[in-house]
Design an enzyme around this catalytic site. Structure first.
Site, PDB file in Angstrom:
ATOM      1  N   CYS A   1       0.829  -1.216   0.000  1.00 40.01           N
ATOM      2  CA  CYS A   1       0.000   0.000   0.000  1.00 40.01           C
ATOM      3  C   CYS A   1       0.859   1.261   0.000  1.00 40.01           C
ATOM      4  O   CYS A   1       0.712   2.131  -0.841  1.00 40.01           O
ATOM      5  CB  CYS A   1      -0.918  -0.013   1.215  1.00 40.01           C
ATOM      6  SG  CYS A   1      -1.732   1.553   1.521  1.00 40.01           S
TER       7      CYS A   1
ATOM      8  N   ALA B   1      10.808 -13.613   7.852  1.00 45.91           N
ATOM      9  CA  ALA B   1      10.472 -14.446   9.011  1.00 45.91           C
ATOM     10  C   ALA B   1       9.893 -15.780   8.564  1.00 45.91           C
ATOM     11  O   ALA B   1       9.173 -15.850   7.570  1.00 45.91           O
ATOM     12  CB  ALA B   1       9.432 -13.718   9.874  1.00 45.91           C
TER      13      ALA B   1
ATOM     14  N   GLY C   1      -6.040  -6.169 -17.998  1.00 40.18           N
ATOM     15  CA  GLY C   1      -6.918  -6.105 -16.821  1.00 40.18           C
ATOM     16  C   GLY C   1      -7.457  -4.702 -16.628  1.00 40.18           C
ATOM     17  O   GLY C   1      -6.691  -3.770 -16.364  1.00 40.18           O
TER      18      GLY C   1
ATOM     19  N   ARG D   1      -4.910  -9.878  -7.558  1.00 40.98           N
ATOM     20  CA  ARG D   1      -3.841 -10.265  -6.637  1.00 40.98           C
ATOM     21  C   ARG D   1      -4.266 -11.504  -5.866  1.00 40.98           C
ATOM     22  O   ARG D   1      -5.461 -11.795  -5.759  1.00 40.98           O
ATOM     23  CB  ARG D   1      -3.539  -9.114  -5.659  1.00 40.98           C
ATOM     24  CG  ARG D   1      -3.085  -7.851  -6.369  1.00 40.98           C
ATOM     25  CD  ARG D   1      -2.763  -6.738  -5.395  1.00 40.98           C
ATOM     26  NE  ARG D   1      -1.646  -7.037  -4.530  1.00 40.98           N
ATOM     27  CZ  ARG D   1      -0.367  -6.850  -4.824  1.00 40.98           C
ATOM     28  NH1 ARG D   1      -0.047  -6.329  -5.999  1.00 40.98           N
ATOM     29  NH2 ARG D   1       0.578  -7.138  -3.971  1.00 40.98           N
TER      30      ARG D   1
ATOM     31  N   HIS E   1     -23.712  23.496   2.653  1.00 40.44           N
ATOM     32  CA  HIS E   1     -24.056  23.953   1.303  1.00 40.44           C
ATOM     33  C   HIS E   1     -23.134  25.089   0.903  1.00 40.44           C
ATOM     34  O   HIS E   1     -22.872  25.961   1.707  1.00 40.44           O
ATOM     35  CB  HIS E   1     -25.510  24.437   1.271  1.00 40.44           C
ATOM     36  CG  HIS E   1     -25.905  25.016  -0.048  1.00 40.44           C
ATOM     37  ND1 HIS E   1     -26.207  24.222  -1.122  1.00 40.44           N
ATOM     38  CD2 HIS E   1     -25.989  26.299  -0.478  1.00 40.44           C
ATOM     39  CE1 HIS E   1     -26.493  24.996  -2.163  1.00 40.44           C
ATOM     40  NE2 HIS E   1     -26.367  26.268  -1.795  1.00 40.44           N
TER      41      HIS E   1
HETATM   42  P1  NAI Z   1      -8.928  -6.245  -9.982  1.00 39.35           P
HETATM   43  O1  NAI Z   1      -9.483  -7.495  -9.440  1.00 39.35           O
HETATM   44  O2  NAI Z   1      -9.433  -4.931  -9.536  1.00 39.35           O
HETATM   45  O3  NAI Z   1      -9.116  -6.258 -11.583  1.00 39.35           O
HETATM   46  C1  NAI Z   1      -8.611  -7.251 -12.402  1.00 39.35           C
HETATM   47  C2  NAI Z   1      -9.293  -7.187 -13.752  1.00 39.35           C
HETATM   48  O4  NAI Z   1      -8.590  -8.038 -14.638  1.00 39.35           O
HETATM   49  C3  NAI Z   1     -10.735  -7.671 -13.727  1.00 39.35           C
HETATM   50  O5  NAI Z   1     -11.549  -6.729 -14.399  1.00 39.35           O
HETATM   51  C4  NAI Z   1     -10.677  -8.987 -14.485  1.00 39.35           C
HETATM   52  O6  NAI Z   1     -11.833  -9.270 -15.211  1.00 39.35           O
HETATM   53  C5  NAI Z   1      -9.514  -8.767 -15.421  1.00 39.35           C
HETATM   54  N1  NAI Z   1      -8.839  -9.975 -15.862  1.00 39.35           N
HETATM   55  C6  NAI Z   1      -8.578 -11.095 -15.143  1.00 39.35           C
HETATM   56  N2  NAI Z   1      -7.884 -11.987 -15.904  1.00 39.35           N
HETATM   57  C7  NAI Z   1      -7.696 -11.398 -17.107  1.00 39.35           C
HETATM   58  C8  NAI Z   1      -7.031 -11.780 -18.303  1.00 39.35           C
HETATM   59  N3  NAI Z   1      -6.388 -12.941 -18.393  1.00 39.35           N
HETATM   60  N4  NAI Z   1      -7.040 -10.928 -19.342  1.00 39.35           N
HETATM   61  C9  NAI Z   1      -7.669  -9.722 -19.250  1.00 39.35           C
HETATM   62  N5  NAI Z   1      -8.304  -9.299 -18.148  1.00 39.35           N
HETATM   63  C10 NAI Z   1      -8.306 -10.124 -17.077  1.00 39.35           C
HETATM   64  O7  NAI Z   1      -7.358  -6.372  -9.797  1.00 39.35           O
HETATM   65  P2  NAI Z   1      -6.185  -5.281  -9.869  1.00 39.35           P
HETATM   66  O8  NAI Z   1      -6.591  -4.112 -10.674  1.00 39.35           O
HETATM   67  O9  NAI Z   1      -4.991  -6.051 -10.295  1.00 39.35           O
HETATM   68  O10 NAI Z   1      -6.026  -4.818  -8.379  1.00 39.35           O
HETATM   69  C11 NAI Z   1      -5.565  -5.740  -7.395  1.00 39.35           C
HETATM   70  C12 NAI Z   1      -6.080  -5.411  -6.033  1.00 39.35           C
HETATM   71  O11 NAI Z   1      -5.575  -4.206  -5.568  1.00 39.35           O
HETATM   72  C13 NAI Z   1      -7.582  -5.334  -6.009  1.00 39.35           C
HETATM   73  O12 NAI Z   1      -8.040  -6.266  -5.066  1.00 39.35           O
HETATM   74  C14 NAI Z   1      -7.880  -3.942  -5.608  1.00 39.35           C
HETATM   75  O13 NAI Z   1      -8.948  -3.915  -4.663  1.00 39.35           O
HETATM   76  C15 NAI Z   1      -6.595  -3.441  -4.977  1.00 39.35           C
HETATM   77  N6  NAI Z   1      -6.413  -2.048  -5.346  1.00 39.35           N
HETATM   78  C16 NAI Z   1      -7.226  -1.113  -4.795  1.00 39.35           C
HETATM   79  C17 NAI Z   1      -7.118   0.195  -5.163  1.00 39.35           C
HETATM   80  C18 NAI Z   1      -8.051   1.197  -4.604  1.00 39.35           C
HETATM   81  O14 NAI Z   1      -8.715   0.909  -3.623  1.00 39.35           O
HETATM   82  N7  NAI Z   1      -8.169   2.384  -5.185  1.00 39.35           N
HETATM   83  C19 NAI Z   1      -6.111   0.657  -6.113  1.00 39.35           C
HETATM   84  C20 NAI Z   1      -5.362  -0.410  -6.676  1.00 39.35           C
HETATM   85  C21 NAI Z   1      -5.506  -1.697  -6.263  1.00 39.35           C
END
Ligand code: NAI
Length: 453
Positions: free
Chosen positions: A39, A111, A180, A267, A439
């Site tokens: 993070c 660890a 993705g 992830r 407001h």
């Molecule tokens: P994600 O789960 O948000 O999105 C992955 C995307 O990749 C999905 O739309 C899925 O359909 C697509 N996908 C899966 N396999 C694929 C393939 N072979 N070819 C093409 N598309 C495919 O995962 P992301 O963006 O990697 O983020 C990882 C984690 O990090 C998430 O759990 C997210 O919650 C967290 N994160 C949160 C943020 C925030 O709160 N603003 C910012 C960045 C990450």
């Protein structure tokens, strides 16, 4: 001998250590890379530094819509990356200071859990052995790497990047292909588009932004397309060979040539090498199942954050960590997942909390959806020339309360906690109507929506 050994120094680990130390538990925190975890070092925080620069650039580019003429707008990517490094450094030292203040011992090394003996859990770190009465596993997550031919080699030679490397790129790639269209993919698409890349996002599903409300996902896609980002939906990458990315769409194989590829398809929990098997901690596809207070199947061993595979958000990790520590301290607490906000920090921003129409219907909730354009807010109109913001409020008609709020527009990332509070505290619609909102603000649209019933 420690009361608690925490493995992993990300949001779950450092908050757990801080809270435990504050409560007087003798605490050891072991982190193999940098305090703050993904993070702080290669995720939420550095990406926000980049995205803020992109937003300033975007505002300047559209200044004329507001009567502000800026002659030469240029985003200096190198400067942005340098500033990002400073932001991270400042915050990492802030965590170190908090650990010191709460008398937490920190070790920067790997660890491994060795065994459980009569005194507690034995953990090895840098050839020394440490014993903890309780153990908290907070080892986070790593990017999913699918078996696409050529992908592994491409990651090794640095042509394909993950969230870690994309935040440190020195040169802006002329052409960036993102695999993705989820949170990481969209945030980086927005930044690199502003920084000058031609961005193509290849997404497997027929929509972007995963489980986000479908209408809001469409508004976001339209807005990003206007900026020049190209989306290939229902498309599957089949191979990466040097600079060529092959993908299948509607039964046809297409090819793209890029300067860099970002892999962001999700992830998975990171538990390899932790030694969980040495004390019998169960895992399910790599993640550690936990109960509502963060306990694993082994008494005295807790897990929090991405490693439990539940929500994979830093703010969830914070709260899960607090619940674990409260349980160790004998305080009544439990983790609740029904009102955890999620934000996509593009411009416009997306923020959601609670049920979507689909998820509410699946649960058999009798819902009513109120949909309002953001132009119901005077401030929004004053500040957004061509804004297409939208708010959707999902009501449970039986109990007359909000169960979900979904928004796209300005400031929504800062507004969403209020909606979460309404859901979590089960405020009735009538109670919310009696509240006075400032407001002019954009958050007034939440209240205004309730008068549309
Ligand atoms: P994600 O789960 O948000 O999105 C992955 C995307 O990749 C999905 O739309 C899925 O359909 C697509 N996908 C899966 N396999 C694929 C393939 N072979 N070819 C093409 N598309 C495919 O995962 P992301 O963006 O990697 O983020 C990882 C984690 O990090 C998430 O759990 C997210 O919650 C967290 N994160 C949160 C943020 C925030 O709160 N603003 C910012 C960045 C990450």
């Amino acid at each position: 001998m420690f009361d608690l050994i925490v493995i992993g120094g990300g949001p779950a680990g450092y908050i757990a250590a801080e809270r435990a130390g504050h409560a007087g538990l003798k605490t050891l925190l072991i982190e193999k890379r940098n305090l703050g975890g993904v993070c702080l070092n290669e995720g939420c925080i550095p990406s926000k530094a980049l995205l803020n620069a992109a937003k300033i650039y975007d505002y300047a580019m559209h200044g004329r819509d507001y009567g502000v003429f800026v002659d030469a707008v240029r985003l200096d990517h190198k400067k942005v990356i340098e500033r990002k490094a400073k932001v991270v450094e400042t915050l990492v030292s802030g965590i170190k200071a908090k650990m010191k203040k709460n008398k937490v011992t920190i070790l920067q090394t790997e660890a491994t859990i060795l065994e459980r003996n009569s005194e507690g859990f034995v953990v090895e770190a840098a050839s020394e052995k440490y014993i903890g009465k309780h153990l908290l596993v907070a080892t986070g997550s790593i990017p999913v790497v699918p078996g696409i031919p050529g992908l592994k080699k491409s990651l090794e030679n640095g042509f394909t990047l993950t969230n870690r490397e994309i935040l440190d790129l020195i040169e802006v790639p002329k052409k960036l292909t993102i695999i993705g269209g989820g949170v990481i993919g969209l945030e980086m698409a927005y930044y690199y588009n502003c920084a000058g890349s031609q961005v193509t996002v290849i997404e497997m599903l027929d929509h972007i932004a995963g489980p986000t409300d479908q209408e809001i996902s469409r508004v976001l896609k339209k807005s990003l397309e206007k900026k020049g980002i190209v989306f290939e939906l229902e498309a599957k990458v089949t191979a990466i060979e040097e600079a060529t990315i092959s993908y299948e769409k509607q039964g046809k194989v297409n090819q793209l040539v890029a300067d860099k590829v970002l892999l962001s398809i999700g992830r998975r929990a990171s538990t390899d090498g932790v030694g969980l098997e040495n004390i019998g901690v169960e895992t399910n596809r790599g993640a550690i199942p936990t109960d509502e207070v963060g306990r694993t199947n082994i008494s005295g061993v807790y897990a929090a954050g991405d490693v439990n595979g539940k929500s994979m958000l830093a703010h969830t990790a914070y709260r899960e960590a607090e619940v674990c520590i409260n349980h160790i301290l004998g305080k009544k607490d439990r983790m609740r997942y029904s009102a955890i906000p999620a934000v996509i920090y593009t411009y416009p921003e997306v923020a959601t909390v609670g049920e979507t129409e689909e998820s509410a219907k699946e649960k058999g909730i009798d819902i009513k959806t109120i949909k309002l354009p953001m132009v119901y807010s005077g401030r929004y109109v004053a500040e957004n020339e061509k804004g297409e913001g939208l708010i959707k409020v999902i009501l449970d008609q039986k109990y007359n309360r909000i169960v979900g709020v979904h928004m796209i527009g300005s400031y929504v990332s800062e507004m969403i906690y209020g909606a979460g509070l309404m859901i979590e505290t089960e405020l009735r619609v009538e109670d919310i109507k009696e509240l006075v909102f400032p407001h002019p603000t954009v958050c007034e649209v939440i209240r205004e929506a309730l008068f549309e019933i």
